[in-house]
Design a protein around this motif. Structure first.
Motif, PDB file in Angstrom:
ATOM      1  N   PHE A   1       0.525  -2.004  -0.075  1.00 37.05           N
ATOM      2  CA  PHE A   1      -0.017   0.216  -0.144  1.00 37.05           C
ATOM      3  C   PHE A   1       0.644   0.479  -0.142  1.00 37.05           C
ATOM      4  CE2 PHE A   1      -3.223  -2.719   1.393  1.00 37.05           C
ATOM      5  CZ  PHE A   1      -4.498  -2.683   0.334  1.00 37.05           C
ATOM      6  N   ASP A   2       2.044   0.911   0.832  1.00 32.59           N
ATOM      7  CA  ASP A   2       2.742   2.456   0.651  1.00 32.59           C
ATOM      8  C   ASP A   2       4.014   2.074   1.111  1.00 32.59           C
ATOM      9  OD1 ASP A   2       4.342   4.841   2.539  1.00 32.59           O
ATOM     10  OD2 ASP A   2       2.386   5.901   0.770  1.00 32.59           O
ATOM     11  N   TRP A   3       5.165   2.306   0.284  1.00 32.07           N
ATOM     12  CA  TRP A   3       6.595   1.676   0.391  1.00 32.07           C
ATOM     13  C   TRP A   3       7.191   1.913   1.596  1.00 32.07           C
ATOM     14  CZ3 TRP A   3      10.842   4.254   0.009  1.00 32.07           C
ATOM     15  CH2 TRP A   3      11.270   5.628  -0.272  1.00 32.07           C
ATOM     16  N   ARG A   4       7.349   3.481   1.538  1.00 34.08           N
ATOM     17  CA  ARG A   4       7.199   4.148   3.003  1.00 34.08           C
ATOM     18  C   ARG A   4       6.931   3.698   3.930  1.00 34.08           C
ATOM     19  NH1 ARG A   4       5.726   9.550   0.296  1.00 34.08           N
ATOM     20  NH2 ARG A   4       3.805   8.114  -0.657  1.00 34.08           N
TER      21      ARG A   4
ATOM     22  N   GLY B   1       2.920   8.351   9.352  1.00 38.68           N
ATOM     23  CA  GLY B   1       1.704   8.981   8.915  1.00 38.68           C
ATOM     24  C   GLY B   1       0.864   9.840   8.433  1.00 38.68           C
TER      25      GLY B   1
ATOM     26  N   LEU C   1       2.531  12.445   5.841  1.00 35.90           N
ATOM     27  CA  LEU C   1       1.953  11.368   4.922  1.00 35.90           C
ATOM     28  C   LEU C   1       0.397  12.237   4.230  1.00 35.90           C
ATOM     29  CD1 LEU C   1       4.109   7.794   4.446  1.00 35.90           C
ATOM     30  CD2 LEU C   1       4.395  10.037   2.913  1.00 35.90           C
TER      31      LEU C   1
ATOM     32  N   ASN D   1      -0.106  12.603   0.094  1.00 37.74           N
ATOM     33  CA  ASN D   1       0.361  11.902  -0.071  1.00 37.74           C
ATOM     34  C   ASN D   1      -0.312  10.821   0.059  1.00 37.74           C
ATOM     35  OD1 ASN D   1       3.049  12.864  -1.592  1.00 37.74           O
ATOM     36  ND2 ASN D   1       3.729  12.867   0.715  1.00 37.74           N
ATOM     37  N   ILE D   2      -1.308  10.312   1.138  1.00 38.19           N
ATOM     38  CA  ILE D   2      -2.176   9.034   1.300  1.00 38.19           C
ATOM     39  C   ILE D   2      -3.351   8.935   2.054  1.00 38.19           C
ATOM     40  CG2 ILE D   2      -1.564   8.504   3.424  1.00 38.19           C
ATOM     41  CD1 ILE D   2      -1.190   6.118   3.286  1.00 38.19           C
TER      42      ILE D   2
ATOM     43  N   GLU E   1      -6.661   4.963   4.067  1.00 34.02           N
ATOM     44  CA  GLU E   1      -5.235   3.776   4.123  1.00 34.02           C
ATOM     45  C   GLU E   1      -4.216   4.112   5.100  1.00 34.02           C
ATOM     46  OE1 GLU E   1      -6.539   6.125   1.492  1.00 34.02           O
ATOM     47  OE2 GLU E   1      -6.619   4.285  -0.276  1.00 34.02           O
ATOM     48  N   ILE E   2      -4.254   5.402   6.390  1.00 32.92           N
ATOM     49  CA  ILE E   2      -3.897   5.366   7.125  1.00 32.92           C
ATOM     50  C   ILE E   2      -4.326   5.510   8.283  1.00 32.92           C
ATOM     51  CG2 ILE E   2      -3.877   7.289   8.135  1.00 32.92           C
ATOM     52  CD1 ILE E   2      -0.453   6.290   7.458  1.00 32.92           C
TER      53      ILE E   2
END
Length: 571
Positions: A152-155, A259, A262, A267-268, A272-273
């Motif tokens: 979902f989010d590589w970071r 999170g 972001l 960015n998200i 999702e977060i």
């Protein structure tokens, strides 16, 4: 751990264990993937049309049901494998202990085997039933969740992945720091168990000597050492537990901060977060449980190490092509035998023709009882040979050798159960008439008639409900029922009252009739019934001959006879 478990258990359990591990791993992966469904669920719920979340909620519910079914099947499989392994290991350990040489059972073995066969074996074999599933879940489920986070989010996924090597380092450091404490705890447990057994067995002697206070002190000291060792074990594991907790909380804090950054940067999305934070929180619980489970697994591994050490102890070797003896004469040929650093026999030779009786006489520590044990192959000689029917006992199958020999010891041990069950140990397949005949020949019927339960009377642990003479009658009845051609007697009347002594002598005479007999004699009157006498001292045969011949020579045997016949010795 699994490799060691299978190594101890053997290949017969390998397939079931591997299948269970695979099932538990699949369940843990499904549990991790299950949380990925939270993303579309939360995304739909937080959108303008929450009703769109219905299909995703149904899918999530179906996935939960599938996971629950998998969990049930995997846990049930673990429980079944665990109980099967436990039962199999009890049988394997018991059979192996029965084959180990008598010399292996040193003074400290009682406590060690007691701990191993009780708590130790349950702890080691309970891995599959109780520890394997939560441990696999604690490792595999967080890794699966991290993989979902990376998707979902590589970071955020990379930030969570940083925890893996840190947790591994903490676990390895904790294992090293607690190894010494775990070993000390085991030693203290073994010592305390031995003290408890010693304290219970020594009650008559201690009370007669007025030494119960001292014995309580010794027992209390050993139990205090167990308490101190337990405290040191807890203190050794505490830094690792605290370090793991701080690491997990720190990673969660990093994910929360990252999170938030972001989300604020656009960015998200919020769904999702929120899902990723839920996943991160879900990772925390199994990671925090790793400390406790790792400690239990280390304990189980230590028990497996000790169990493996015992199972690797070589029993007396069996002949590749055993030979069946056809006669029942006995022979020692140039036998040398050492017990530790002490030489018990030094180049001893003697023979007993079939159907004759040999009496063995000598001072305490001369090796009289050891001679009987070598004939029964409780030990192997260091040099020379012990033969039964002209065949080296090392070339005879153990079961065949034991079928040829009946042994009546001075100290009789009876198992918890009825008199009849203890007599039947001589020959379990004997019919009731044969058991009754053996009891009558040993004059055990007199004992049975006056006991409230008769044949069904419980003898208690070790035969505690019977007197010494009554236990001897059970032992003689057992030997009579076995009907072996070779009889080994370790003076069975040395501590009996006159009534029981007369009854036991009568039973012994019936037992010896027509058989090859070796009797260890402490009371010299019994020697007169022997065809030949050997006098042992200093690891050698000092004198040999018939009773009358040895008296005429006026040597060591004559001195022993004169001393035994004095009024003080006869009383």
């Amino acid at each position: 751990m699994i490799r060691m478990l299978l190594g101890v258990l053997g290949d017969e359990y390998a397939r079931a264990v591997r299948r269970t591990v695979a099932l538990m791993t699949t369940t843990a992966v499904v549990e991790g993937l299950l949380y990925a469904l939270l993303v579309p669920v939360l995304r739909a719920l937080l959108a303008d049309t929450p009703a769109d979340a219905g299909p995703w909620l149904i899918a999530f519910g179906a996935a939960v049901a599938a996971y629950a079914a998998l969990r049930y099947v995997s846990d049930l499989s673990g429980m079944r494998v665990g109980t099967t392994m436990l039962r199999g290991m009890y049988h394997r350990l018991g059979e192996h202990l029965a084959r180990l040489p008598i010399g292996w059972y040193s003074a400290g073995r009682g406590g060690e085997v007691s701990v191993m066969a009780g708590r130790g074996l349950l702890q080691a074999m309970g891995v599959a039933a109780h520890l394997l599933s939560p441990f696999i879940s604690a490792l595999v489920t967080p890794l699966t969740i991290v993989a979902v986070m990376l998707a979902f989010d590589w970071r955020l996924g990379l930030a969570a992945l940083i925890a893996a090597p840190v947790v591994a380092v903490i676990q390895a450091w904790t294992a090293r720091s607690t190894a010494a404490a775990d070993a000390e705890r085991h030693e203290r447990d073994k010592e305390a168990t031995g003290r408890v057994i010693e304290f219970l067995q020594a009650q008559p002697v201690l009370r007669a000597g007025g030494r119960t206070g001292e014995r309580f002190t010794l027992l209390d000291d050993s139990l205090r050492e167990v308490q101190r060792a337990s405290r040191r074990t807890v203190l050794a594991t505490l830094p690792g537990a605290v370090g793991l907790t701080l690491t997990v909380q720190a990673i969660f804090t990093v994910l929360l901060a990252l999170g938030a950054y972001l989300v604020l940067g656009g960015n998200i999305g919020a769904a999702e977060i929120l899902t990723i934070l839920v996943l991160a929180a879900r990772c925390a619980d199994p990671l925090l449980s790793l400390s406790d489970m790792s400690g239990k697994l280390r304990g189980a591994r230590s028990e497996l190490d000790r169990l493996d050490t015992v199972l690797r102890t070589e029993p007396l070797p069996e002949a590749a092509e055993p030979i069946q003896p056809v006669s029942h004469d006995l022979e020692f040929e140039s036998v040398t035998f050492k017990h530790g650093d002490r030489t018990v026999f030094d180049n001893v030779s003697l023979s007993v023709p079939e159907g004759q009786r040999l009496a063995v006489v000598g001072p305490s520590g001369a090796g009289k009882s050891t001679l009987l044990q070598l004939l029964a192959r409780f030990y192997d000689v260091d040099a020379g040979a012990v033969r039964v029917g002209g065949v080296d006992v090392r070339a005879i199958d153990t079961e065949v050798l034991m079928a040829q020999i009946a042994i009546v010891f001075q100290d009789v041990y009876l198992f918890v159960g009825t008199i009849e069950e203890n007599v039947r140990l001589g020959r379990p397949d004997a019919d009731d008439a044969e058991v009754r005949a053996a009891a009558t020949a040993a004059r055990l019927d007199e004992v049975i008639e006056r006991l409230p339960g008769g044949w069904e009377a419980d003898v208690g642990e070790g035969g505690a409900m019977l007197s010494g003479g009554e236990r001897q009658r059970v032992s003689i009845a057992r030997a009579l029922l076995k009907n072996a051609p070779v009889i080994l007697l370790d003076e069975v009347t040395s501590a009996l009252d006159p009534v029981n002594e007369a009854a036991v002598h009568e039973g012994i005479e019936r037992l010896m009739a027509g058989r090859t007999v070796v009797m260890v004699a402490h009371r010299m009157r019994t020697v007169q019934r022997a065809d030949r006498v050997v006098f042992l001292d200093g690891g050698r045969i000092v004198e040999e001959g018939s009773h009358d011949e040895l008296l005429r020579r006026g040597g060591r045997y004559a001195e022993f006879w004169d001393i035994s016949m004095t009024p003080a010795a006869s009383e």
